[in-house]
Design a protein around this motif. Structure first.
Motif, PDB file in Angstrom:
ATOM      1  N   SER A 214       7.299  16.144  28.929  1.00 39.47           N
ATOM      2  CA  SER A 214       7.283  17.232  28.029  1.00 39.47           C
ATOM      3  C   SER A 214       6.025  17.686  27.381  1.00 39.47           C
ATOM      4  CB  SER A 214       8.482  17.123  27.021  1.00 39.47           C
ATOM      5  OG  SER A 214       8.137  16.126  26.349  1.00 39.47           O
ATOM      6  N   ALA A 215       4.941  17.102  27.924  1.00 38.87           N
ATOM      7  CA  ALA A 215       3.631  17.250  27.117  1.00 38.87           C
ATOM      8  C   ALA A 215       3.263  18.894  27.359  1.00 38.87           C
ATOM      9  CB  ALA A 215       2.536  16.424  27.969  1.00 38.87           C
ATOM     10  N   ALA A 216       2.824  19.391  26.408  1.00 34.31           N
ATOM     11  CA  ALA A 216       2.502  20.775  26.097  1.00 34.31           C
ATOM     12  C   ALA A 216       0.989  20.953  27.164  1.00 34.31           C
ATOM     13  CB  ALA A 216       2.262  21.303  24.798  1.00 34.31           C
ATOM     14  N   THR A 217       1.091  21.317  28.495  1.00 33.54           N
ATOM     15  CA  THR A 217      -0.080  21.562  29.217  1.00 33.54           C
ATOM     16  C   THR A 217      -0.072  22.938  29.821  1.00 33.54           C
ATOM     17  OG1 THR A 217       0.873  20.537  31.164  1.00 33.54           O
ATOM     18  CG2 THR A 217       0.018  19.057  29.702  1.00 33.54           C
ATOM     19  N   PRO A 218      -1.242  23.263  30.485  1.00 38.63           N
ATOM     20  CA  PRO A 218      -1.167  24.585  31.499  1.00 38.63           C
ATOM     21  C   PRO A 218      -0.298  24.734  32.251  1.00 38.63           C
ATOM     22  CG  PRO A 218      -3.360  24.080  30.280  1.00 38.63           C
ATOM     23  CD  PRO A 218      -2.528  22.794  30.121  1.00 38.63           C
ATOM     24  N   GLY A 219      -0.271  23.472  32.923  1.00 39.75           N
ATOM     25  CA  GLY A 219       0.507  23.089  34.347  1.00 39.75           C
ATOM     26  C   GLY A 219       2.060  23.276  33.871  1.00 39.75           C
ATOM     27  N   ARG A 220       2.428  22.737  32.557  1.00 38.60           N
ATOM     28  CA  ARG A 220       3.865  22.913  32.285  1.00 38.60           C
ATOM     29  C   ARG A 220       4.225  24.466  32.113  1.00 38.60           C
ATOM     30  NH1 ARG A 220       8.082  19.839  30.992  1.00 38.60           N
ATOM     31  NH2 ARG A 220       9.635  20.816  29.752  1.00 38.60           N
ATOM     32  N   ALA A 221       3.275  25.157  31.376  1.00 40.73           N
ATOM     33  CA  ALA A 221       3.523  26.616  31.053  1.00 40.73           C
ATOM     34  C   ALA A 221       3.665  27.318  32.361  1.00 40.73           C
ATOM     35  CB  ALA A 221       2.609  27.053  30.038  1.00 40.73           C
ATOM     36  N   ARG A 241      15.427  34.164  32.071  1.00 40.52           N
ATOM     37  CA  ARG A 241      14.924  34.508  30.525  1.00 40.52           C
ATOM     38  C   ARG A 241      14.503  33.251  29.790  1.00 40.52           C
ATOM     39  NH1 ARG A 241      18.232  38.606  26.554  1.00 40.52           N
ATOM     40  NH2 ARG A 241      16.770  38.480  24.743  1.00 40.52           N
ATOM     41  N   ARG A 242      15.380  32.233  29.984  1.00 41.55           N
ATOM     42  CA  ARG A 242      14.972  30.899  29.038  1.00 41.55           C
ATOM     43  C   ARG A 242      13.612  30.407  29.643  1.00 41.55           C
ATOM     44  NH1 ARG A 242      16.351  26.437  31.138  1.00 41.55           N
ATOM     45  NH2 ARG A 242      17.900  27.158  32.294  1.00 41.55           N
ATOM     46  N   CYS A 243      13.711  30.312  30.866  1.00 44.40           N
ATOM     47  CA  CYS A 243      12.379  29.744  31.403  1.00 44.40           C
ATOM     48  C   CYS A 243      11.174  30.495  31.060  1.00 44.40           C
ATOM     49  CB  CYS A 243      12.384  29.577  32.773  1.00 44.40           C
ATOM     50  SG  CYS A 243      13.666  28.279  33.447  1.00 44.40           S
ATOM     51  N   MET A 244      11.256  31.941  31.163  1.00 51.86           N
ATOM     52  CA  MET A 244      10.122  32.757  30.671  1.00 51.86           C
ATOM     53  C   MET A 244       9.732  32.817  29.420  1.00 51.86           C
ATOM     54  SD  MET A 244       8.808  33.993  33.576  1.00 51.86           S
ATOM     55  CE  MET A 244       9.251  34.311  35.325  1.00 51.86           C
ATOM     56  N   GLU A 245      10.789  32.644  28.480  1.00 51.07           N
ATOM     57  CA  GLU A 245      10.399  32.783  27.024  1.00 51.07           C
ATOM     58  C   GLU A 245       9.770  31.603  26.680  1.00 51.07           C
ATOM     59  OE1 GLU A 245      14.293  35.388  25.256  1.00 51.07           O
ATOM     60  OE2 GLU A 245      14.476  33.401  25.367  1.00 51.07           O
ATOM     61  N   GLU A 246      10.161  30.281  27.217  1.00 54.99           N
ATOM     62  CA  GLU A 246       9.554  29.169  27.099  1.00 54.99           C
ATOM     63  C   GLU A 246       8.102  29.177  27.603  1.00 54.99           C
ATOM     64  OE1 GLU A 246      10.238  24.239  27.712  1.00 54.99           O
ATOM     65  OE2 GLU A 246      11.659  25.725  28.359  1.00 54.99           O
ATOM     66  N   ALA A 247       7.934  29.703  28.736  1.00 53.10           N
ATOM     67  CA  ALA A 247       6.596  29.524  29.259  1.00 53.10           C
ATOM     68  C   ALA A 247       5.856  30.547  28.565  1.00 53.10           C
ATOM     69  CB  ALA A 247       6.558  30.365  30.759  1.00 53.10           C
ATOM     70  N   GLU A 249       6.063  31.300  25.423  1.00 50.97           N
ATOM     71  CA  GLU A 249       5.631  30.415  23.823  1.00 50.97           C
ATOM     72  C   GLU A 249       4.670  29.460  24.119  1.00 50.97           C
ATOM     73  OE1 GLU A 249       8.025  27.905  20.527  1.00 50.97           O
ATOM     74  OE2 GLU A 249       9.260  28.720  22.069  1.00 50.97           O
ATOM     75  N   LEU A 250       4.680  28.558  25.203  1.00 51.92           N
ATOM     76  CA  LEU A 250       3.889  27.594  25.327  1.00 51.92           C
ATOM     77  C   LEU A 250       2.484  28.030  25.561  1.00 51.92           C
ATOM     78  CD1 LEU A 250       3.162  24.694  25.686  1.00 51.92           C
ATOM     79  CD2 LEU A 250       4.241  24.584  27.840  1.00 51.92           C
ATOM     80  N   ALA A 251       2.440  29.033  26.539  1.00 56.42           N
ATOM     81  CA  ALA A 251       1.091  29.653  27.087  1.00 56.42           C
ATOM     82  C   ALA A 251       0.423  30.354  25.751  1.00 56.42           C
ATOM     83  CB  ALA A 251       1.291  30.778  28.082  1.00 56.42           C
ATOM     84  N   VAL A 259      -1.455  32.761  32.335  1.00 56.79           N
ATOM     85  CA  VAL A 259       0.162  32.421  32.312  1.00 56.79           C
ATOM     86  C   VAL A 259       0.822  33.430  31.508  1.00 56.79           C
ATOM     87  CG1 VAL A 259       1.510  30.479  32.069  1.00 56.79           C
ATOM     88  CG2 VAL A 259      -0.480  30.304  33.049  1.00 56.79           C
ATOM     89  N   MET A 260       0.260  33.376  30.169  1.00 58.69           N
ATOM     90  CA  MET A 260       1.135  34.228  29.245  1.00 58.69           C
ATOM     91  C   MET A 260       1.497  35.738  29.736  1.00 58.69           C
ATOM     92  SD  MET A 260       0.006  35.328  25.259  1.00 58.69           S
ATOM     93  CE  MET A 260      -0.922  36.569  25.859  1.00 58.69           C
ATOM     94  N   ALA A 261       0.454  36.447  30.283  1.00 55.84           N
ATOM     95  CA  ALA A 261       0.639  37.722  30.782  1.00 55.84           C
ATOM     96  C   ALA A 261       1.656  37.813  31.866  1.00 55.84           C
ATOM     97  CB  ALA A 261      -0.717  38.541  31.020  1.00 55.84           C
ATOM     98  N   ARG A 262       1.425  36.617  32.896  1.00 59.35           N
ATOM     99  CA  ARG A 262       2.226  36.707  33.911  1.00 59.35           C
ATOM    100  C   ARG A 262       3.651  36.611  33.397  1.00 59.35           C
ATOM    101  NH1 ARG A 262       3.071  31.702  36.601  1.00 59.35           N
ATOM    102  NH2 ARG A 262       4.326  31.729  38.350  1.00 59.35           N
ATOM    103  N   ALA A 263       3.940  35.740  32.582  1.00 57.66           N
ATOM    104  CA  ALA A 263       5.232  35.115  32.138  1.00 57.66           C
ATOM    105  C   ALA A 263       5.722  36.541  31.277  1.00 57.66           C
ATOM    106  CB  ALA A 263       5.431  33.929  31.403  1.00 57.66           C
ATOM    107  N   LEU A 264       4.879  37.164  30.596  1.00 53.83           N
ATOM    108  CA  LEU A 264       5.540  38.213  29.781  1.00 53.83           C
ATOM    109  C   LEU A 264       6.041  39.491  30.771  1.00 53.83           C
ATOM    110  CD1 LEU A 264       2.851  38.621  27.050  1.00 53.83           C
ATOM    111  CD2 LEU A 264       5.382  38.360  26.774  1.00 53.83           C
ATOM    112  N   GLY A 265       5.384  39.472  31.962  1.00 54.73           N
ATOM    113  CA  GLY A 265       5.654  40.747  32.726  1.00 54.73           C
ATOM    114  C   GLY A 265       6.956  40.230  33.603  1.00 54.73           C
ATOM    115  N   TYR A 266       7.385  39.134  33.968  1.00 55.10           N
ATOM    116  CA  TYR A 266       8.615  38.897  34.476  1.00 55.10           C
ATOM    117  C   TYR A 266       9.674  38.734  33.470  1.00 55.10           C
ATOM    118  CZ  TYR A 266       6.695  37.851  39.075  1.00 55.10           C
ATOM    119  OH  TYR A 266       5.909  37.858  40.233  1.00 55.10           O
TER     120      TYR A 266
END
Length: 464
Positions: A214-221, A241-247, A249-251, A259-266
């Motif tokens: 569960s390490a906070a890494t770019p790969g995980r985001a 939605r649950r996955c994108m919100e977590e992505a 927040e982490l990114a 990664v943040m912009a990509r996840a925000l779009g979806y």
């Protein structure tokens, strides 16, 4: 064979050498003949040839010269030719392979050496880089070629993912974090490959990789965003939605803008699908702004954000506004060679033309979406276009043809374990119900059953 049932033999076929060397003591010399021949051939190899031979056992699905040089040795060409001359490697046009029994012997030699971990790390890094290169082409005009390349390398990709899981385990050694991160990169970079026909398998790999650490890494985001994308494309909006919100927040915490912009779009697209347009607007606006700030690297993010922004007026029945936004997004998608976005916008434009009773423009938009999916070799996208053509043929009054296309869409989707996009569902379901009311029951059933028996290629040919 006398001591094994057929089921036992089937379970052991993956380990050819163990099966050959087991059995009674009197039969042992005969059963060991093949192994002895392999060992004899191996003993006559030079040391550089032995090193390459055991390293080639890493490849589960054949390999290119580029892969052999990148993973095994810098001077692989001459050594490969010598191994091929000794029948230890099979040379094919543009590719090589090692027969499975030979590969398992090589794997034993690799395990007995002190280079297994280093070789697997190079293998994993090579295929993570390969997937990242493929990602650059999986939206554009060359995506069909890269889908073929990924199909060819799929067994090697799976082997790399298995080793990423091993590397990420507590027993993975000092490089475990690096190996796991490479596996996450590999998986996230190939999302537009997995969503074609391998969604269930992709979900399994994604879940296993995320569960290791569960390490906070770019790969995980990035992988969380990929998992959300797979849920979204499968019409599972709550999970997406649950996955994108977590992505997101982490990114955001990691400062990873892409990664943040990509996840925000979806996330914006998911919120529109859930009817939360007010919440979707700010997410899509931020995705568009950040994607724009990334320049060429954010081109695909910008294209998707614009497309999803058009979903808001579309979902609210503001057809003219939606049409203008989809047309703008389509222009940008064509200029940017973003075929995945183009399949989305043009099918929407086709439905909008259908609402206005403009059958010829609807046909052209649906056809453009279909052709883009064909170029992408996206089978699920193709059958979604067949469902759109069913709606068009019904509106044109071709009821029997429409009923057959409905059956074809339902049958092929079921065979693929796939679904329509959420916005494809209402017009298709309404069309199918309307046909059931219009046609005599026996006639609808006959045409629908004829469609159910069709292959994808037959359905596409009938639709156009």
């Amino acid at each position: 064979v006398g001591v094994y049932s057929l089921g036992d033999i089937a379970q052991r076929l993956d380990d050819h050498l163990a099966l050959l060397t087991s059995g009674s003591r009197t039969a042992l010399p005969r059963h060991q003949t093949l192994r002895a021949a392999i060992a004899w051939s191996h003993d006559w190899l030079s040391e550089p040839e032995r090193i390459l031979f055991r390293r080639l056992s890493l490849f589960a699905g054949g390999f290119t010269l580029e892969a052999a040089e990148g993973i095994c040795a810098d001077e692989s060409l001459a050594l490969l030719a010598r191994l091929a001359d000794k029948s230890l490697v099979v040379a094919m046009p543009g590719r090589y392979r090692v027969l499975e029994t030979l590969r398992q012997f090589g794997a034993e030699q690799l395990s007995a050496s002190e280079e297994t971990e280093d070789c697997r790390a190079r293998f994993l890094e090579f295929y993570a880089n390969f997937a990242e290169e493929a990602q650059k082409h999986l939206d554009g005009g060359e995506q069909g070629l890269w889908v073929d390349r990924l199909d060819t390398e799929l067994d090697n990709v799976r082997a790399a993912l298995r080793w990423a899981l091993d590397a990420g385990s507590p027993e993975g050694g000092a490089s475990n974090g690096v190996g796991l991160e490479a596996g996450m990169r590999l998986m996230a970079s190939s999302e537009h490959y997995w969503d074609r026909l391998h969604v269930r398998e992709a979900m399994e790999w994604t879940d296993r990789l995320l569960a290791v650490s569960s390490a906070a890494t770019p790969g995980r985001a990035n992988l969380l965003a990929t998992k959300g994308y797979l849920f979204w494309s499968s019409n599972q909006q709550t999970e997406a939605r649950r996955c994108m919100e977590e992505a997101v927040e982490l990114a955001r915490a990691l400062g990873n803008k892409a990664v943040m912009a990509r996840a925000l779009g979806y996330l914006g697209a998911v919120l529109v699908a859930q009817g939360e347009n007010e919440a979707a607007g700010p997410r899509l606006a931020e995705s568009l702004a950040v994607g724009t700030s990334l320049g060429d690297a954010g081109r695909d993010i910008v294209c998707r954000a614009l497309t999803f922004q058009a979903d808001i007026p579309y979902s609210q029945g503001r057809w003219d506004e939606a049409r203008q936004l989809y047309e703008q997004a389509s222009v940008i998608a064509r200029e940017a060679d973003e075929y995945n976005s183009l399949t989305y916008t043009t099918r929407h434009l086709g439905y909008l033309a259908l609402k206005r009773g403009q059958f010829d423009p609807a046909h052209e938009f649906f056809l453009e979406s279909l052709r883009a999916n064909q170029q992408a070799k996206h089978a699920v996208g193709m059958i979604r276009c067949v469902a759109a053509f069913a709606c068009l043929r019904a509106a044109e009054g071709q009821s029997e043809l429409a009923a057959r296309l409905c059956g074809a869409a339902d049958g092929v989707l079921k065979g693929m374990s796939a679904t329509l996009f959420h916005w494809d569902v209402p017009p298709f379901v309404e069309t199918r119900a309307q046909l059931q009311r219009q046609l005599p029951e026996a006639r609808f059933k006959r045409e629908y059953q004829r469609g159910l028996a069709m292959s994808l290629d037959e359905a596409v040919e009938l639709a156009v």
